[in-house]
Design a protein around this motif. Structure first.
Motif, PDB file in Angstrom:
ATOM      1  N   PRO A 267     -17.355  -9.168 -51.423  1.00 15.57           N
ATOM      2  CA  PRO A 267     -17.823  -8.662 -52.715  1.00 15.57           C
ATOM      3  C   PRO A 267     -16.868  -7.606 -53.261  1.00 15.57           C
ATOM      4  O   PRO A 267     -16.062  -7.028 -52.509  1.00 15.57           O
ATOM      5  CB  PRO A 267     -19.196  -8.065 -52.384  1.00 15.57           C
ATOM      6  N   PRO A 268     -16.917  -7.330 -54.577  1.00 15.04           N
ATOM      7  CA  PRO A 268     -16.017  -6.343 -55.181  1.00 15.04           C
ATOM      8  C   PRO A 268     -16.090  -4.997 -54.457  1.00 15.04           C
ATOM      9  O   PRO A 268     -17.180  -4.498 -54.161  1.00 15.04           O
ATOM     10  CB  PRO A 268     -16.547  -6.225 -56.617  1.00 15.04           C
ATOM     11  N   GLY A 269     -14.912  -4.465 -54.138  1.00 12.22           N
ATOM     12  CA  GLY A 269     -14.845  -3.168 -53.479  1.00 12.22           C
ATOM     13  C   GLY A 269     -14.900  -3.206 -51.969  1.00 12.22           C
ATOM     14  O   GLY A 269     -14.643  -2.194 -51.311  1.00 12.22           O
ATOM     15  N   ALA A 270     -15.236  -4.362 -51.388  1.00 13.22           N
ATOM     16  CA  ALA A 270     -15.313  -4.470 -49.932  1.00 13.22           C
ATOM     17  C   ALA A 270     -13.930  -4.731 -49.349  1.00 13.22           C
ATOM     18  O   ALA A 270     -13.068  -5.312 -50.002  1.00 13.22           O
ATOM     19  CB  ALA A 270     -16.262  -5.593 -49.529  1.00 13.22           C
ATOM     20  N   PRO A 271     -13.684  -4.315 -48.100  1.00 16.35           N
ATOM     21  CA  PRO A 271     -12.389  -4.590 -47.466  1.00 16.35           C
ATOM     22  C   PRO A 271     -12.139  -6.086 -47.338  1.00 16.35           C
ATOM     23  O   PRO A 271     -13.074  -6.876 -47.187  1.00 16.35           O
ATOM     24  CB  PRO A 271     -12.528  -3.945 -46.077  1.00 16.35           C
ATOM     25  N   SER A 272     -10.877  -6.482 -47.383  1.00 20.68           N
ATOM     26  CA  SER A 272     -10.538  -7.889 -47.170  1.00 20.68           C
ATOM     27  C   SER A 272     -10.593  -8.262 -45.693  1.00 20.68           C
ATOM     28  O   SER A 272     -10.679  -9.440 -45.343  1.00 20.68           O
ATOM     29  CB  SER A 272      -9.139  -8.184 -47.717  1.00 20.68           C
ATOM     30  N   THR A 273     -10.546  -7.263 -44.811  1.00 19.85           N
ATOM     31  CA  THR A 273     -10.696  -7.510 -43.376  1.00 19.85           C
ATOM     32  C   THR A 273     -12.074  -8.104 -43.111  1.00 19.85           C
ATOM     33  O   THR A 273     -13.079  -7.591 -43.605  1.00 19.85           O
ATOM     34  CB  THR A 273     -10.563  -6.188 -42.596  1.00 19.85           C
ATOM     35  N   PRO A 274     -12.168  -9.199 -42.348  1.00 20.39           N
ATOM     36  CA  PRO A 274     -13.486  -9.772 -42.068  1.00 20.39           C
ATOM     37  C   PRO A 274     -14.289  -8.901 -41.118  1.00 20.39           C
ATOM     38  O   PRO A 274     -13.781  -7.955 -40.511  1.00 20.39           O
ATOM     39  CB  PRO A 274     -13.147 -11.125 -41.442  1.00 20.39           C
ATOM     40  N   GLY A 275     -15.544  -9.258 -40.953  1.00 21.16           N
ATOM     41  CA  GLY A 275     -16.414  -8.547 -40.021  1.00 21.16           C
ATOM     42  C   GLY A 275     -17.554  -7.847 -40.732  1.00 21.16           C
ATOM     43  O   GLY A 275     -17.330  -6.941 -41.530  1.00 21.16           O
ATOM     44  N   LEU A 276     -18.805  -8.254 -40.421  1.00 16.15           N
ATOM     45  CA  LEU A 276     -19.980  -7.780 -41.148  1.00 16.15           C
ATOM     46  C   LEU A 276     -20.892  -6.884 -40.320  1.00 16.15           C
ATOM     47  O   LEU A 276     -21.907  -6.412 -40.836  1.00 16.15           O
ATOM     48  CB  LEU A 276     -20.793  -8.986 -41.645  1.00 16.15           C
ATOM     49  N   GLU A 277     -20.542  -6.629 -39.058  1.00 18.54           N
ATOM     50  CA  GLU A 277     -21.404  -5.784 -38.229  1.00 18.54           C
ATOM     51  C   GLU A 277     -20.576  -5.124 -37.138  1.00 18.54           C
ATOM     52  O   GLU A 277     -19.674  -5.732 -36.562  1.00 18.54           O
ATOM     53  CB  GLU A 277     -22.538  -6.603 -37.611  1.00 18.54           C
ATOM     54  N   VAL A 278     -20.900  -3.852 -36.878  1.00 17.26           N
ATOM     55  CA  VAL A 278     -20.161  -3.090 -35.880  1.00 17.26           C
ATOM     56  C   VAL A 278     -21.106  -2.158 -35.138  1.00 17.26           C
ATOM     57  O   VAL A 278     -22.201  -1.837 -35.601  1.00 17.26           O
ATOM     58  CB  VAL A 278     -19.030  -2.238 -36.518  1.00 17.26           C
ATOM     59  N   ALA A 279     -20.640  -1.709 -33.982  1.00 21.17           N
ATOM     60  CA  ALA A 279     -21.286  -0.618 -33.249  1.00 21.17           C
ATOM     61  C   ALA A 279     -20.197   0.291 -32.714  1.00 21.17           C
ATOM     62  O   ALA A 279     -19.099  -0.168 -32.378  1.00 21.17           O
ATOM     63  CB  ALA A 279     -22.147  -1.156 -32.110  1.00 21.17           C
ATOM     64  N   GLY A 280     -20.482   1.573 -32.645  1.00 23.76           N
ATOM     65  CA  GLY A 280     -19.502   2.523 -32.140  1.00 23.76           C
ATOM     66  C   GLY A 280     -19.968   3.954 -32.349  1.00 23.76           C
ATOM     67  O   GLY A 280     -21.157   4.217 -32.562  1.00 23.76           O
TER      68      GLY A 280
END
Length: 332
Positions: free
Chosen positions: A61-74
């Motif tokens: 979507p507009p403004g989102a990074p082009s790097t894939p990945g929709l979920e993280v933990a850290g």
């Protein structure tokens, strides 16, 4: 405050194509906006939308990074001026519109949740995309209630395993389709009353027989194609069918008369384009209704295999093979 590097390794989609177009690259570490936190990623989930994005069919979507990945933990390492809930060092999981396949990822603070006690980082990283998707579609949009019958297709997927566990522990009677007897037994161990091998069995007949002809009150479908008509056939009176993907195609010829005769609702949704505020509402509902089940160990994310971040292409190959049961994870 911990000094942060200026650059990090992230996975780039170098061009639309197969898994081999995923390549590690060095890019700038994100700077969190006012309402965001910066997470040092310890686990990132791999999901079907990532595959579609890699193939060129699901742009961020507009403004989102082009790097894939929709979920993280850290761990939280920095926060914007308006971020208040989390402090440096807090362990969180987060739903993000992109950027997860990286060493650091910015997330809207309202779309992050504390990691329930007892979960590993890999387990926590496999929660956001699947749990948010299941909650908003099965429990909000379709309104699944205790003692209703729930049918989920793709029961051995990340979405499917999450849906089985959540529906079972919140009081529904669960049926799941999967592609082998072994996958069906895995679904049953998670709480499905019956795993249905779609290669050898007719889910319409089995669910109807098991419910004395009534059928399923709620159906979660990511298959589409000929399943659309079969879902209408197996749905109970006042049934609700939710489509969240179309692995067998979205263009079908189907008899819609059952919608009238059984007063059905045929609906669907996507998650990624929704606003931060909409996703925050889902997060609050999960924290109230599902987080206690995670903390008590009644629900535990199913992690099938973990890959180093640099092996994202191998993770995508596994995803496309459909050999997995549960989640595929990347670890920087």
């Amino acid at each position: 405050m911990t000094a942060l590097p200026r650059e990090m390794t992230a996975i780039a989609i170098t061009k639309p194509g197969g898994p081999d177009v995923l390549k590690p690259q060095r890019i700038a570490v994100p700077v969190p906006k006012d309402h965001e936190i910066l997470i040092k990623v310890e686990a990132a989930g791999v999901n079907r939308p990532d595959v579609l994005q890699r193939q060129g069919g699901y742009p961020p979507p507009p403004g989102a990074p082009s790097t894939p990945g929709l979920e993280v933990a850290g761990k939280v390492v920095a926060g914007g001026a308006s971020a208040r809930r989390y402090k440096e060092g807090d362990a969180v999981l987060a739903l993000v519109p992109g950027g997860g396949y990286a060493e650091y990822c910015a997330a809207a603070e309202d779309n992050a949740l504390p990691i329930p006690e007892g979960l590993s980082m890999s387990e926590a990283g496999g929660i956001p995309e699947t749990f948010f998707t299941v909650w908003t579609n099965v429990f909000e949009r379709a309104g699944l209630k205790p003692n209703e019958t729930f049918l989920v297709h793709g029961g051995s997927s990340g979405i499917g395993t999450s849906a089985i566990m959540m529906a079972h522990h919140l009081g529904a009677r669960v049926f799941a389709t999967a592609g082998s007897p072994e996958k069906c037994r895995a679904c049953e161990k998670l709480g499905a009353e019956r795993g249905i091998d779609y290669r050898a069995e007719d889910f319409v007949q089995i669910v109807k027989d098991a419910t004395q002809g009534k059928g399923a009150d709620v159906i979660l479908d990511m298959v589409g194609g000929d399943y659309v008509g079969r879902n209408l056939a197996v749905a109970a009176m006042h049934g609700r069918i939710v489509n969240i993907a179309f692995l067998k195609g979205s263009k079908v010829e189907v008899d819609l008369l059952p919608i009238m005769l059984k007063r059905l609702i045929l609906t669907g949704s996507t998650l990624r384009p929704r606003s931060v505020a909409e996703k925050a509402e889902i997060a609050r509902a999960l924290e109230a209704k599902v987080w206690p089940l995670l903390a008590e160990g009644k629900i535990r994310p199913q992690i099938y295999k973990t890959f180093p971040l640099a092996e994202a292409a191998e993770a995508h190959r596994l995803m496309e093979s459909s050999a997995h049961v549960g989640k595929i994870m990347l670890v920087p």
